[in-house]
Design a protein around this motif. Structure first.
Motif, PDB file in Angstrom:
ATOM      1  N   TYR A 200       0.974  -1.206   0.123  1.00 46.69           N
ATOM      2  CA  TYR A 200      -0.033  -0.014   0.027  1.00 46.69           C
ATOM      3  C   TYR A 200       0.846   1.338   0.054  1.00 46.69           C
ATOM      4  O   TYR A 200       0.514   2.275  -0.776  1.00 46.69           O
ATOM      5  N   ILE A 201       2.006   1.201   0.699  1.00 46.10           N
ATOM      6  CA  ILE A 201       2.653   2.341   0.795  1.00 46.10           C
ATOM      7  C   ILE A 201       3.485   2.696  -0.552  1.00 46.10           C
ATOM      8  O   ILE A 201       3.570   3.831  -0.810  1.00 46.10           O
ATOM      9  N   ASP A 202       3.950   1.530  -1.090  1.00 49.15           N
ATOM     10  CA  ASP A 202       4.586   1.749  -2.425  1.00 49.15           C
ATOM     11  C   ASP A 202       3.578   2.366  -3.490  1.00 49.15           C
ATOM     12  O   ASP A 202       3.692   3.348  -4.385  1.00 49.15           O
ATOM     13  N   CYS A 203       2.215   1.815  -3.374  1.00 50.85           N
ATOM     14  CA  CYS A 203       1.178   2.384  -4.233  1.00 50.85           C
ATOM     15  C   CYS A 203       1.085   3.918  -3.960  1.00 50.85           C
ATOM     16  O   CYS A 203       0.701   4.620  -5.005  1.00 50.85           O
ATOM     17  N   ILE A 204       0.844   4.249  -2.730  1.00 48.08           N
ATOM     18  CA  ILE A 204       0.771   5.671  -2.374  1.00 48.08           C
ATOM     19  C   ILE A 204       2.019   6.551  -3.197  1.00 48.08           C
ATOM     20  O   ILE A 204       1.447   7.712  -3.693  1.00 48.08           O
TER      21      ILE A 204
ATOM     22  N   TYR B 232     -13.320  -3.702 -12.935  1.00 45.61           N
ATOM     23  CA  TYR B 232     -12.261  -2.999 -13.736  1.00 45.61           C
ATOM     24  C   TYR B 232     -10.749  -3.734 -13.514  1.00 45.61           C
ATOM     25  O   TYR B 232     -10.526  -4.239 -12.340  1.00 45.61           O
ATOM     26  N   TYR B 233     -10.443  -4.007 -14.922  1.00 47.08           N
ATOM     27  CA  TYR B 233      -9.244  -4.709 -14.608  1.00 47.08           C
ATOM     28  C   TYR B 233      -8.069  -3.750 -14.591  1.00 47.08           C
ATOM     29  O   TYR B 233      -7.748  -2.677 -15.164  1.00 47.08           O
ATOM     30  N   SER B 234      -7.299  -4.165 -13.314  1.00 46.01           N
ATOM     31  CA  SER B 234      -5.803  -3.370 -13.112  1.00 46.01           C
ATOM     32  C   SER B 234      -5.002  -4.204 -12.294  1.00 46.01           C
ATOM     33  O   SER B 234      -5.766  -4.627 -11.235  1.00 46.01           O
ATOM     34  N   PHE B 235      -3.514  -4.269 -12.248  1.00 43.54           N
ATOM     35  CA  PHE B 235      -2.967  -4.816 -11.474  1.00 43.54           C
ATOM     36  C   PHE B 235      -2.470  -3.994 -10.228  1.00 43.54           C
ATOM     37  O   PHE B 235      -1.832  -4.292  -9.283  1.00 43.54           O
ATOM     38  N   PHE B 236      -2.733  -2.510 -10.231  1.00 44.43           N
ATOM     39  CA  PHE B 236      -2.818  -1.696  -9.313  1.00 44.43           C
ATOM     40  C   PHE B 236      -1.629  -1.146  -8.657  1.00 44.43           C
ATOM     41  O   PHE B 236      -1.445  -0.115  -8.419  1.00 44.43           O
ATOM     42  N   TYR B 237      -0.832  -2.259  -8.347  1.00 43.33           N
ATOM     43  CA  TYR B 237       0.318  -1.968  -7.377  1.00 43.33           C
ATOM     44  C   TYR B 237       1.497  -2.149  -7.989  1.00 43.33           C
ATOM     45  O   TYR B 237       1.785  -3.209  -8.901  1.00 43.33           O
ATOM     46  N   PRO B 238       2.569  -1.196  -7.893  1.00 48.33           N
ATOM     47  CA  PRO B 238       3.826  -1.426  -8.401  1.00 48.33           C
ATOM     48  C   PRO B 238       4.836  -2.782  -8.206  1.00 48.33           C
ATOM     49  O   PRO B 238       5.530  -3.095  -8.998  1.00 48.33           O
ATOM     50  N   SER B 239       4.266  -3.427  -7.073  1.00 51.50           N
ATOM     51  CA  SER B 239       4.939  -4.710  -6.783  1.00 51.50           C
ATOM     52  C   SER B 239       4.705  -5.653  -7.877  1.00 51.50           C
ATOM     53  O   SER B 239       5.439  -6.663  -7.984  1.00 51.50           O
ATOM     54  N   ASN B 240       3.667  -5.429  -8.784  1.00 50.09           N
ATOM     55  CA  ASN B 240       3.567  -6.146  -9.759  1.00 50.09           C
ATOM     56  C   ASN B 240       4.191  -5.796 -11.346  1.00 50.09           C
ATOM     57  O   ASN B 240       3.835  -6.592 -12.302  1.00 50.09           O
ATOM     58  N   LEU B 241       4.757  -4.791 -11.132  1.00 53.37           N
ATOM     59  CA  LEU B 241       5.344  -4.402 -12.441  1.00 53.37           C
ATOM     60  C   LEU B 241       6.439  -5.252 -12.966  1.00 53.37           C
ATOM     61  O   LEU B 241       6.991  -5.907 -12.192  1.00 53.37           O
ATOM     62  N   TYR B 242       6.758  -5.191 -14.278  1.00 49.23           N
ATOM     63  CA  TYR B 242       7.785  -5.948 -14.926  1.00 49.23           C
ATOM     64  C   TYR B 242       9.123  -5.340 -14.298  1.00 49.23           C
ATOM     65  O   TYR B 242       9.225  -4.434 -14.265  1.00 49.23           O
TER      66      TYR B 242
END
Length: 331
Positions: free
Chosen positions: A13-17, A142-152
């Motif tokens: 959550y913090i990384d998402c913020i 709504y399709y989204s992986f939303f969090y940077p932890s899932n980034l390539y």
């Protein structure tokens, strides 16, 4: 302020913020944390007041993982907020439905809240379908992986020369990893040149960890390596890049960030076909090994691994994430 976010005090959550603040107009977003167990009554009341004030002002409310019982009860009491609330499904907050025991009035409250959101956000379409089955929701998907932890993850590290197959089993000490099931399935390969790395650094409990470690050593002796110390992110990425195979035996969607990272690094990944993640990745064109049909320890050839990497790079890029969030915020 247009958008109110509620989430746990966790790295995800913090990384998402941080990502949202860097990528969008920070003034349009407000971020809150629900109070955890052990907090004083005054702190909880203060949080409720803040939620109410910002919730009334917000055009949309984003709930990052709906685990907190107090939050669920609050949304049931102030159910008008549900008309502009969006549940970002994490996994455990959805699959906890399967762990229900007996009858509880709280379950009726939970059903109402989780079934009456304005929108449901997840990168796993199957999880949205389960939400409809469990809670009879009619809210929009709504399709989204939303969090940077899932980034390539673009990791360029030198290949480690080794004579064994390096294999990761599980991604945490949580019993839902079913480590013992994996160890039993791998037992027929105990005489092969393999090295097993069992992640037991967070989650779970000492009793469970001991059971897994004892079984691992009993079957594989010095080929079994429990990882008990928590690694920093860069260290963990370096560790993942050194592997050949990763095996997960979750019975529900879990560890998706680990899986995308491994696929980014051209690793062969085994998961159960019954998990919603399996179909999601297959639909993208990614080739995954089936844990259910485990016959031999195999590594995909480089062409397949490279194709998997390209698909992850395309579908889980920073550009894609920004596009997805923009659509969700502005739709």
């Amino acid at each position: 302020m247009k958008y109110l976010h509620i989430g746990p005090n966790s790295r995800i959550y913090i990384d998402c913020i941080k990502f949202i603040k860097e990528s969008f107009d920070e003034k349009e977003h407000k971020f809150l944390y629900p109070k955890e167990k052990g907090k004083s009554l005054i702190e909880n009341i203060f949080f409720i007041i803040k939620f109410t004030i910002y919730g009334l002002k917000a055009q949309k409310i984003f709930i990052h993982g709906l685990f907190n019982k107090k939050m669920i009860i609050f949304l049931y009491i102030f159910r008008n907020f549900l008309k502009k609330s969006y549940w970002i499904i994490w996994g455990g907050d959805l699959y906890s439905y399967n762990d229900r025991k007996g009858n509880s009035y709280f379950y009726n409250i939970e059903d109402y809240v989780k079934g009456n959101m304005k929108g449901y956000i997840t990168h796993i379409k199957g999880d949205y379908e389960l939400a409809k089955d469990f809670f009879f929701t009619e809210g929009k998907f709504y399709y989204s992986f939303f969090y940077p932890s899932n980034l390539y993850k673009k990791i360029n590290l030198k290949r480690i020369e080794k004579n064994e197959l390096w294999i990761q089993i599980g991604n945490s000490a949580d019993p839902s990893n079913n480590h013992l099931e994996i160890l039993e399935k791998l037992s027929k390969f105990k005489n092969m040149d393999i090295k097993l790395f069992c992640i037991l650094s967070y989650g779970g409990n000492e009793e469970y960890n001991k059971k897994v470690i004892d079984k691992g050593i009993e079957i594989f002796n010095d080929k079994f390596h429990p990882i008990l110390d928590f690694m920093k992110f860069d260290e963990y990425m370096k560790f993942l890049s050194s592997l050949d195979i990763a095996i997960f035996a979750h019975n529900r969607q879990q560890g998706f960030g680990n899986i995308t990272s491994l696929l980014s690094m051209k690793k062969s990944v085994y998961i159960k076909e019954t998990v919603t993640t399996y179909k999601t990745l297959k639909d993208m064109g990614i080739q995954i090994k089936s844990f259910d049909k485990f016959i031999d320890l195999e590594i995909f050839d480089n062409n397949i691994l490279e194709n998997n990497r390209k698909i992850i790079e395309k579908n889980f890029s920073e550009k894609k994430l920004k596009e997805q969030l923009k659509t969700i915020f502005e739709s």
